[in-house]
Design a protein around this motif. Structure first.
Motif, PDB file in Angstrom:
ATOM      1  N   VAL A  49       0.507 -32.794 -30.098  1.00 21.15           N
ATOM      2  CA  VAL A  49       1.712 -33.426 -29.550  1.00 21.15           C
ATOM      3  C   VAL A  49       2.553 -34.012 -30.678  1.00 21.15           C
ATOM      4  N   ALA A  50       3.836 -34.175 -30.400  1.00 21.55           N
ATOM      5  CA  ALA A  50       4.737 -34.817 -31.352  1.00 21.55           C
ATOM      6  C   ALA A  50       4.263 -36.243 -31.621  1.00 21.55           C
ATOM      7  N   PRO A  51       4.356 -36.716 -32.859  1.00 22.04           N
ATOM      8  CA  PRO A  51       3.790 -38.029 -33.199  1.00 22.04           C
ATOM      9  C   PRO A  51       4.373 -39.180 -32.399  1.00 22.04           C
ATOM     10  N   ARG A  52       5.637 -39.107 -32.061  1.00 20.08           N
ATOM     11  CA  ARG A  52       6.272 -40.255 -31.402  1.00 20.08           C
ATOM     12  C   ARG A  52       5.815 -40.440 -29.956  1.00 20.08           C
ATOM     13  N   SER A  84      -4.523 -35.132 -37.316  1.00 14.23           N
ATOM     14  CA  SER A  84      -3.097 -34.823 -37.429  1.00 14.23           C
ATOM     15  C   SER A  84      -2.903 -33.459 -38.067  1.00 14.23           C
ATOM     16  N   VAL A  85      -1.688 -32.963 -37.919  1.00 13.59           N
ATOM     17  CA  VAL A  85      -1.304 -31.665 -38.464  1.00 13.59           C
ATOM     18  C   VAL A  85      -0.559 -31.896 -39.774  1.00 13.59           C
ATOM     19  N   THR A 114       5.975 -36.293 -21.092  1.00 15.78           N
ATOM     20  CA  THR A 114       6.806 -35.741 -22.160  1.00 15.78           C
ATOM     21  C   THR A 114       6.801 -34.222 -22.133  1.00 15.78           C
ATOM     22  N   ASN A 115       7.854 -33.629 -22.685  1.00  9.41           N
ATOM     23  CA  ASN A 115       7.870 -32.183 -22.900  1.00  9.41           C
ATOM     24  C   ASN A 115       7.646 -31.859 -24.374  1.00  9.41           C
ATOM     25  N   GLU A 116       7.147 -32.851 -25.129  1.00 11.02           N
ATOM     26  CA  GLU A 116       6.892 -32.648 -26.551  1.00 11.02           C
ATOM     27  C   GLU A 116       5.404 -32.419 -26.834  1.00 11.02           C
ATOM     28  N   ASN A 153       1.038 -21.351 -31.342  1.00 12.44           N
ATOM     29  CA  ASN A 153       1.814 -21.130 -32.568  1.00 12.44           C
ATOM     30  C   ASN A 153       2.902 -22.180 -32.772  1.00 12.44           C
ATOM     31  N   GLN A 154       2.848 -23.294 -32.033  1.00 12.71           N
ATOM     32  CA  GLN A 154       3.926 -24.281 -32.091  1.00 12.71           C
ATOM     33  C   GLN A 154       3.557 -25.587 -32.775  1.00 12.71           C
ATOM     34  N   ALA A 155       2.357 -25.727 -33.298  1.00 15.58           N
ATOM     35  CA  ALA A 155       1.982 -26.963 -33.993  1.00 15.58           C
ATOM     36  C   ALA A 155       2.852 -27.148 -35.233  1.00 15.58           C
ATOM     37  N   ARG A 156       3.235 -28.405 -35.498  1.00 13.74           N
ATOM     38  CA  ARG A 156       4.118 -28.697 -36.627  1.00 13.74           C
ATOM     39  C   ARG A 156       3.529 -29.823 -37.477  1.00 13.74           C
ATOM     40  N   PRO A 157       3.807 -29.822 -38.778  1.00 16.32           N
ATOM     41  CA  PRO A 157       3.336 -30.928 -39.619  1.00 16.32           C
ATOM     42  C   PRO A 157       3.776 -32.275 -39.068  1.00 16.32           C
ATOM     43  N   GLY A 158       2.854 -33.224 -39.055  1.00 18.22           N
ATOM     44  CA  GLY A 158       3.125 -34.547 -38.510  1.00 18.22           C
ATOM     45  C   GLY A 158       2.620 -34.725 -37.091  1.00 18.22           C
ATOM     46  N   ASP A 159       2.415 -33.636 -36.367  1.00 17.82           N
ATOM     47  CA  ASP A 159       1.904 -33.738 -34.997  1.00 17.82           C
ATOM     48  C   ASP A 159       0.523 -34.390 -34.977  1.00 17.82           C
ATOM     49  N   LYS A 160       0.169 -34.948 -33.827  1.00 17.48           N
ATOM     50  CA  LYS A 160      -1.131 -35.572 -33.647  1.00 17.48           C
ATOM     51  C   LYS A 160      -2.035 -34.680 -32.798  1.00 17.48           C
TER      52      LYS A 160
END
Length: 346
Positions: free
Chosen positions: A287-290, A313-314, A221-223, A169-176
């Motif tokens: 994962v976070a994009p960065r 991507s999300v 990473t923890n992202e 439930n933690q995926a966010r827009p912009g994630d890969k």
């Protein structure tokens, strides 16, 4: 199912179908309409591959799985190694270091002792290589014709680091969206063995324990938002579950999703879609994009992730849906599996 009381029972005309074990829509319906109302609690409500529980300040992951694969032995593995790998991977998708497993055997009368010994030896070898111990178990024998040889259940517990928070439930827009390698190997290997199909190259199951790969990723990473191993229902079902639980859209690139030519050819011949074919040694990570490129680089340093790549991507459009940009430049919806392409593959 006997012994389960459901506050809102399914209509009397409904019966269990093979598709209820597919990991697709029917499986999701069964969980939502029968099991969740009966067993509702905060750990179960997360609907991850494992439950996260806290005991005296220690974070533990707990998971269980049953294996009914037919045939018992197949290129690249067998029901024994598969049972060990499957539960280890469910723990690993929560970021846990797997420690201990249980093993319960339902044996059909008439099974050869030598066959059972081969399976148990395979389990021991898989557990030893993975660094876990099988510490408890159970055995039941059913009448001939009632068990199809051998069924195995494994449960496992593992330690979860305090700073690891992975959930669908933690995926966010912009994630890969990252995939660790080629899809469809396990399901096609099982089907080829079951049906006596012969291809120019033997297709082997990808069955493997993924916890070392996950450890390398978490060291970067923890992202990392969440991980899933796309087993029953394949890549499609796993991503649809994430999209639904996070209420986001996920867009994939068809040309980025790796499928071996022999697997692709087998799917075309049999009328199957690789997106829905089971895997037993692959993972997907949101994962976070960065940090996406760094995570992929870390994965490629591990044999189990050498073919890792970003496949999509999300986004915040079409929430709850997975779509794919095709090689023709069009977009199609990648829905959850409605029935069951390949029963009894794990």
């Amino acid at each position: 199912m006997a012994g389960i009381t459901c506050p809102t029972p399914l209509p009397a005309k409904d019966t269990i179908l093979l598709g209820h074990g597919s990991g697709g829509k029917l499986s999701a319906d069964l969980v939502r309409e029968v099991f969740l109302p009966a067993f509702k609690n905060s750990a179960l409500a997360e609907l991850n591959d494992q439950a996260l529980v806290n005991i005296a300040g220690t974070r533990l992951a707990f998971s269980t799985d049953s294996f009914v694969v037919k045939p018992l032995f197949f290129p690249g593995g067998d029901i024994g190694s598969l049972a060990v790998h499957g539960t280890i991977n469910d723990l690993a998708m929560g970021g846990a270091t797997p420690l201990f497993l249980s093993a319960a055997f339902i044996i059909e009368e008439g099974l050869s002792i030598e066959v059972l010994r081969r399976v148990v030896t395979s389990m021991q070898r898989a557990a030893r290589i993975a660094g876990v111990q099988i510490v408890t178990g159970d055995t039941k024998v059913v009448e001939k014709g009632s068990g199809d040889g051998l069924f195995i259940n494994t449960s496992g517990i593992g330690l979860v680091p305090e700073d690891v928070r992975l959930s669908a439930n933690q995926a966010r827009p912009g994630d890969k969206v990252i995939l660790s390698g080629f899809i469809g190997d396990h399901g096609i290997a099982i089907l080829a063995q079951r049906k006596g199909l012969e291809f120019e190259t033997t297709i082997e199951s990808d069955s493997a324990a993924l916890h070392s790969l996950v450890t390398g990723m978490l060291n970067v990473t923890n992202e990392i938002r969440c991980m899933r191993d796309p087993t029953r229902g394949g890549l499609s079902s796993a991503l649809n579950e994430i999209a639904a639980q996070s209420q986001v859209g996920i867009e994939l690139r068809e040309d980025a999703i790796p499928v071996r030519e022999e697997v692709r050819g087998a799917c075309e011949m049999l009328g199957l879609d690789p997106m829905y074919v089971a895997n037993e040694g692959k993972l997907i990570a949101i994962v976070a994009p960065r940090v996406a490129d760094a995570v992929v680089s870390a994965m490629r340093r591990n044999t189990l992730g050498r073919d890792a790549r970003i496949i999509g991507s999300v986004n915040q459009d079409r929430r709850g849906l997975v779509t794919m940009r095709t090689g023709l430049g069009t977009t199609r919806i990648v829905d959850m599996l409605a029935g069951d392409q390949l029963p009894r593959i794990c």
